[in-house]
Write a protein that holds these residues in place. Structure first.
Motif, PDB file in Angstrom:
ATOM      1  N   ASN A  41       0.804  -1.221   0.000  1.00 46.80           N
ATOM      2  CA  ASN A  41       0.000   0.000   0.000  1.00 46.80           C
ATOM      3  C   ASN A  41       0.838   1.273   0.000  1.00 46.80           C
ATOM      4  O   ASN A  41       0.304   2.369   0.220  1.00 46.80           O
ATOM      5  N   THR A  42       2.146   1.149  -0.252  1.00 49.25           N
ATOM      6  CA  THR A  42       3.011   2.324  -0.321  1.00 49.25           C
ATOM      7  C   THR A  42       3.779   2.315  -1.638  1.00 49.25           C
ATOM      8  O   THR A  42       3.970   1.271  -2.251  1.00 49.25           O
ATOM      9  N   GLY A  43       4.226   3.470  -2.047  1.00 51.14           N
ATOM     10  CA  GLY A  43       4.840   3.598  -3.360  1.00 51.14           C
ATOM     11  C   GLY A  43       6.344   3.445  -3.386  1.00 51.14           C
ATOM     12  O   GLY A  43       6.942   3.411  -4.461  1.00 51.14           O
ATOM     13  N   SER A  44       6.981   3.360  -2.217  1.00 55.35           N
ATOM     14  CA  SER A  44       8.428   3.233  -2.184  1.00 55.35           C
ATOM     15  C   SER A  44       8.846   2.681  -0.832  1.00 55.35           C
ATOM     16  O   SER A  44       8.059   2.665   0.122  1.00 55.35           O
ATOM     17  N   GLY A  45      10.118   2.245  -0.779  1.00 56.60           N
ATOM     18  CA  GLY A  45      10.643   1.762   0.490  1.00 56.60           C
ATOM     19  C   GLY A  45      10.659   2.846   1.551  1.00 56.60           C
ATOM     20  O   GLY A  45      10.360   2.596   2.719  1.00 56.60           O
ATOM     21  N   TRP A  46      10.995   4.095   1.150  1.00 55.04           N
ATOM     22  CA  TRP A  46      11.011   5.193   2.112  1.00 55.04           C
ATOM     23  C   TRP A  46       9.613   5.488   2.643  1.00 55.04           C
ATOM     24  O   TRP A  46       9.452   5.811   3.827  1.00 55.04           O
ATOM     25  N   ALA A  47       8.605   5.384   1.795  1.00 55.86           N
ATOM     26  CA  ALA A  47       7.230   5.615   2.253  1.00 55.86           C
ATOM     27  C   ALA A  47       6.817   4.544   3.255  1.00 55.86           C
ATOM     28  O   ALA A  47       6.115   4.835   4.236  1.00 55.86           O
ATOM     29  N   ALA A  48       7.249   3.303   3.021  1.00 53.01           N
ATOM     30  CA  ALA A  48       6.936   2.227   3.962  1.00 53.01           C
ATOM     31  C   ALA A  48       7.582   2.495   5.316  1.00 53.01           C
ATOM     32  O   ALA A  48       6.941   2.366   6.371  1.00 53.01           O
ATOM     33  N   LEU A  49       8.865   2.877   5.314  1.00 55.32           N
ATOM     34  CA  LEU A  49       9.545   3.183   6.575  1.00 55.32           C
ATOM     35  C   LEU A  49       8.942   4.407   7.253  1.00 55.32           C
ATOM     36  O   LEU A  49       8.862   4.473   8.488  1.00 55.32           O
ATOM     37  N   LEU A  50       8.500   5.400   6.449  1.00 57.84           N
ATOM     38  CA  LEU A  50       7.830   6.575   7.019  1.00 57.84           C
ATOM     39  C   LEU A  50       6.555   6.161   7.740  1.00 57.84           C
ATOM     40  O   LEU A  50       6.241   6.672   8.822  1.00 57.84           O
ATOM     41  N   ALA A  51       5.804   5.225   7.145  1.00 61.37           N
ATOM     42  CA  ALA A  51       4.567   4.755   7.777  1.00 61.37           C
ATOM     43  C   ALA A  51       4.854   4.137   9.143  1.00 61.37           C
ATOM     44  O   ALA A  51       4.145   4.406  10.121  1.00 61.37           O
ATOM     45  N   SER A 182      23.378 -11.832  -4.902  1.00 59.73           N
ATOM     46  CA  SER A 182      22.441 -11.901  -6.030  1.00 59.73           C
ATOM     47  C   SER A 182      21.032 -11.542  -5.610  1.00 59.73           C
ATOM     48  O   SER A 182      20.311 -10.827  -6.311  1.00 59.73           O
ATOM     49  N   ALA A 183      20.633 -12.025  -4.414  1.00 60.28           N
ATOM     50  CA  ALA A 183      19.300 -11.688  -3.906  1.00 60.28           C
ATOM     51  C   ALA A 183      19.215 -10.212  -3.572  1.00 60.28           C
ATOM     52  O   ALA A 183      18.191  -9.565  -3.785  1.00 60.28           O
ATOM     53  N   GLY A 184      20.324  -9.665  -3.040  1.00 64.34           N
ATOM     54  CA  GLY A 184      20.321  -8.249  -2.721  1.00 64.34           C
ATOM     55  C   GLY A 184      20.185  -7.381  -3.952  1.00 64.34           C
ATOM     56  O   GLY A 184      19.514  -6.355  -3.935  1.00 64.34           O
ATOM     57  N   GLN A 185      20.810  -7.799  -5.068  1.00 62.99           N
ATOM     58  CA  GLN A 185      20.675  -7.048  -6.313  1.00 62.99           C
ATOM     59  C   GLN A 185      19.247  -7.088  -6.834  1.00 62.99           C
ATOM     60  O   GLN A 185      18.705  -6.091  -7.305  1.00 62.99           O
ATOM     61  N   ALA A 186      18.607  -8.261  -6.716  1.00 67.56           N
ATOM     62  CA  ALA A 186      17.206  -8.374  -7.135  1.00 67.56           C
ATOM     63  C   ALA A 186      16.312  -7.500  -6.263  1.00 67.56           C
ATOM     64  O   ALA A 186      15.368  -6.869  -6.737  1.00 67.56           O
ATOM     65  N   ALA A 187      16.645  -7.444  -4.977  1.00 65.35           N
ATOM     66  CA  ALA A 187      15.867  -6.593  -4.071  1.00 65.35           C
ATOM     67  C   ALA A 187      16.003  -5.137  -4.454  1.00 65.35           C
ATOM     68  O   ALA A 187      15.027  -4.384  -4.450  1.00 65.35           O
ATOM     69  N   ALA A 188      17.219  -4.733  -4.797  1.00 65.19           N
ATOM     70  CA  ALA A 188      17.423  -3.332  -5.183  1.00 65.19           C
ATOM     71  C   ALA A 188      16.644  -2.983  -6.435  1.00 65.19           C
ATOM     72  O   ALA A 188      16.098  -1.893  -6.572  1.00 65.19           O
ATOM     73  N   THR A 189      16.558  -3.948  -7.368  1.00 65.62           N
ATOM     74  CA  THR A 189      15.787  -3.726  -8.585  1.00 65.62           C
ATOM     75  C   THR A 189      14.315  -3.548  -8.268  1.00 65.62           C
ATOM     76  O   THR A 189      13.632  -2.678  -8.799  1.00 65.62           O
ATOM     77  N   GLY A 190      13.791  -4.366  -7.335  1.00 58.39           N
ATOM     78  CA  GLY A 190      12.358  -4.309  -7.011  1.00 58.39           C
ATOM     79  C   GLY A 190      11.997  -3.194  -6.072  1.00 58.39           C
ATOM     80  O   GLY A 190      10.835  -2.882  -5.901  1.00 58.39           O
ATOM     81  N   ALA A 191      13.009  -2.555  -5.464  1.00 59.75           N
ATOM     82  CA  ALA A 191      12.721  -1.568  -4.417  1.00 59.75           C
ATOM     83  C   ALA A 191      12.024  -0.341  -4.945  1.00 59.75           C
ATOM     84  O   ALA A 191      11.408   0.394  -4.201  1.00 59.75           O
ATOM     85  N   SER A 192      12.104  -0.100  -6.253  1.00 62.14           N
ATOM     86  CA  SER A 192      11.466   1.093  -6.796  1.00 62.14           C
ATOM     87  C   SER A 192      10.055   0.850  -7.288  1.00 62.14           C
ATOM     88  O   SER A 192       9.380   1.760  -7.709  1.00 62.14           O
ATOM     89  N   ASP A 193       9.615  -0.413  -7.229  1.00 61.55           N
ATOM     90  CA  ASP A 193       8.267  -0.730  -7.704  1.00 61.55           C
ATOM     91  C   ASP A 193       7.244  -0.152  -6.735  1.00 61.55           C
ATOM     92  O   ASP A 193       7.360  -0.317  -5.527  1.00 61.55           O
ATOM     93  N   GLY A 194       6.223   0.502  -7.271  1.00 59.02           N
ATOM     94  CA  GLY A 194       5.240   1.156  -6.430  1.00 59.02           C
ATOM     95  C   GLY A 194       4.190   0.220  -5.899  1.00 59.02           C
ATOM     96  O   GLY A 194       3.933  -0.836  -6.441  1.00 59.02           O
ATOM     97  N   GLY A 195       3.561   0.625  -4.792  1.00 61.78           N
ATOM     98  CA  GLY A 195       2.444  -0.132  -4.265  1.00 61.78           C
ATOM     99  C   GLY A 195       1.171   0.289  -4.951  1.00 61.78           C
ATOM    100  O   GLY A 195       1.050   1.356  -5.513  1.00 61.78           O
TER     101      GLY A 195
END
Length: 448
Positions: A41-51, A182-195
């Motif tokens: 329900n959030t658009g970014s990792g920072w928005a999730a941490l802000l919540a 490798s998992a961390g790189q995949a996570a970084a790629t997905g981190a910008s996907d919006g909710g």
């Protein structure tokens, strides 16, 4: 009205006790479920941490209000007692009714669904209905055990709370330090996907996970040096909880990315799978299953006692106020509570949303009464100005107004974004109004 001083019990609890008990109540099984829903329900990792940061802030503001209420009116009845003094028996009745049919029973069902989700990760049964089957078995089995008089040992409960915190620390370490590159790189790629949801609904899930700290109000009659220990205990425990929640969500984001979190049914197991493979997922799933059973059992135990008190205070529900001398349990209250919770598990299975459906069902009613607790502070200051208040909310009236405004926003968010489940919960609450009218009519007949 009862004098609150008459309700004081032996003052034996310290600041450390308040912190330990509050952390044990708040950090339960839901923390292993809601981070994925917040991410969705959030658009970014920072928005999730802000919540999660805002959730801690709102909880601390509320704790300041409760610090005044608990120190001015120390009573084992907690919110029930504040409503009774500020607004009268009618609101106390509706609050007790809400705990029986919405708040407490909905909490039992949603915790049972956490158990079901992670038990399915270990031993799937019944295809798509596996979480619901496990949830129903947990509610029925634990209700029966309590009705038979089988009590959990306090050391076991403490051990399971420790296991929950250890599980969070393991997740933090795994996500921040042990996920393969490798998992961390995949996570970084997905981190910008919006909710795809809304920030308001994300806050509903966040504050559900922070929920339970207000149960410290029920300890107020037993805390020594009440103004100092209760205030320090509430603020200290919430600071510790907020720190853990921020760290574990940072670990999820580092290990899975926002998209990976949002798409996960069992986010803790998926993170541990990324760090340690299948054995890691099994280990954390076992810890979550234990934590969920512990939380469900404790909620069943305390909820039945609340319903028992409802039966003792209101003749309309006197069948709930019967104590079984053989098993030393409020057997009727346990069975009725279990039946309502099983019905709610059925609702969750029918909607195929389980945990989310129960959040939708309970959130509006919970936030309504939470906001009314803030309003009670204003009313009690006005109608009982002579009451000694060892702790006063700083920056009054701004702080309690901020708390009430936050509750109104959460009430609006839970109704606006939760849909039919929210309307069902509100409808069940409103069904208590005819019962209240019936009780009032009977009381008038008896007095005439």
């Amino acid at each position: 009205m009862n004098d609150p001083s008459q309700a004081r019990l032996a003052s034996s609890l310290s600041t450390v006790d308040v912190v330990a008990l509050t952390v044990g109540v708040v950090i339960g099984a839901s923390v292993f479920e809601t981070p994925a829903l917040v991410a969705g329900n959030t658009g970014s990792g920072w928005a999730a941490l802000l919540a999660w940061t805002l959730g801690g802030g709102v909880s601390i503001v509320g704790a300041l209000c409760y610090a005044e209420l608990t120190t001015a009116y120390p009573h084992a009845g907690g919110d029930y007692f504040y409503f009774q003094r500020a607004f009268g028996d009618w609101l106390a009745f509706l609050f007790a009714w809400a705990r029986l049919v919405v708040i407490q029973t909905g909490s039992i069902a949603l915790l049972a669904f956490v158990f079901g989700d992670y038990a399915t990760e270990l031993w799937p049964i019944g295809a798509q209905y596996s979480p619901s089957i496990y949830a129903a078995l947990a509610v029925a089995g634990l209700t029966l055990l309590n009705a038979l008089g089988v009590r959990q040992g306090k050391h076991l409960q403490r051990g399971l709370t420790v296991a929950t915190i250890v599980g969070l620390l393991v997740l933090i370490g795994a996500g921040l330090f042990l996920v393969p590159e490798s998992a961390g790189q995949a996570a970084a790629t997905g981190a910008s996907d919006g909710g795809g949801g809304s920030f308001g609904m994300a806050m509903v899930f966040v504050l559900l996970t922070y929920g339970g700290w207000n149960e410290a109000a029920y300890l107020s009659a037993e805390v020594r040096d009440l103004p100092r220990n209760m205030t320090r205990g509430l603020l200290g425990s919430l600071g510790l909880i907020a720190g853990l929640y921020l760290l574990v969500n940072w670990a999820y984001l580092q290990g899975l990315g926002l998209a990976g979190m949002a798409g996960s049914e069992v986010v803790a197991a998926d993170l541990m799978r990324a760090a340690f493979g299948a054995p890691g997922a099994k280990l954390i799933s076992l810890l979550v299953v234990a934590a969920a059973l512990s939380s469900t059992n404790a909620t069943i135990f305390t909820g039945a006692r609340t319903s028992f008190a409802l039966g003792r205070d209101f003749r309309l529900f006197e069948f709930l106020g019967r104590w079984d001398a053989d098993t030393e349990t409020p057997a009727n209250a346990l069975l009725v509570q279990g039946a309502v919770a099983l019905g709610l598990v059925g609702v969750g299975a029918w909607t195929r949303q389980g945990f989310e459906a129960m959040v939708d069902y309970t959130a509006p009613v919970f936030w309504l009464f939470f906001g009314l607790a803030g309003a009670a502070l204003f009313v009690l200051r006005r109608i009982e100005p002579e009451t000694d208040r060892p702790f006063r909310v700083p920056l009054y009236p701004a702080v309690p107004l901020l708390f009430c405004a936050a509750c109104l926003y959460m009430l609006w968010s839970s109704v606006a974004y939760a849909g039919a489940g929210a309307l069902l919960g509100v409808g069940v609450l409103l069904a208590g109004i005819p019962l209240l009218a019936l009780r009032t009519a009977r009381s008038q007949e008896a007095s005439s």
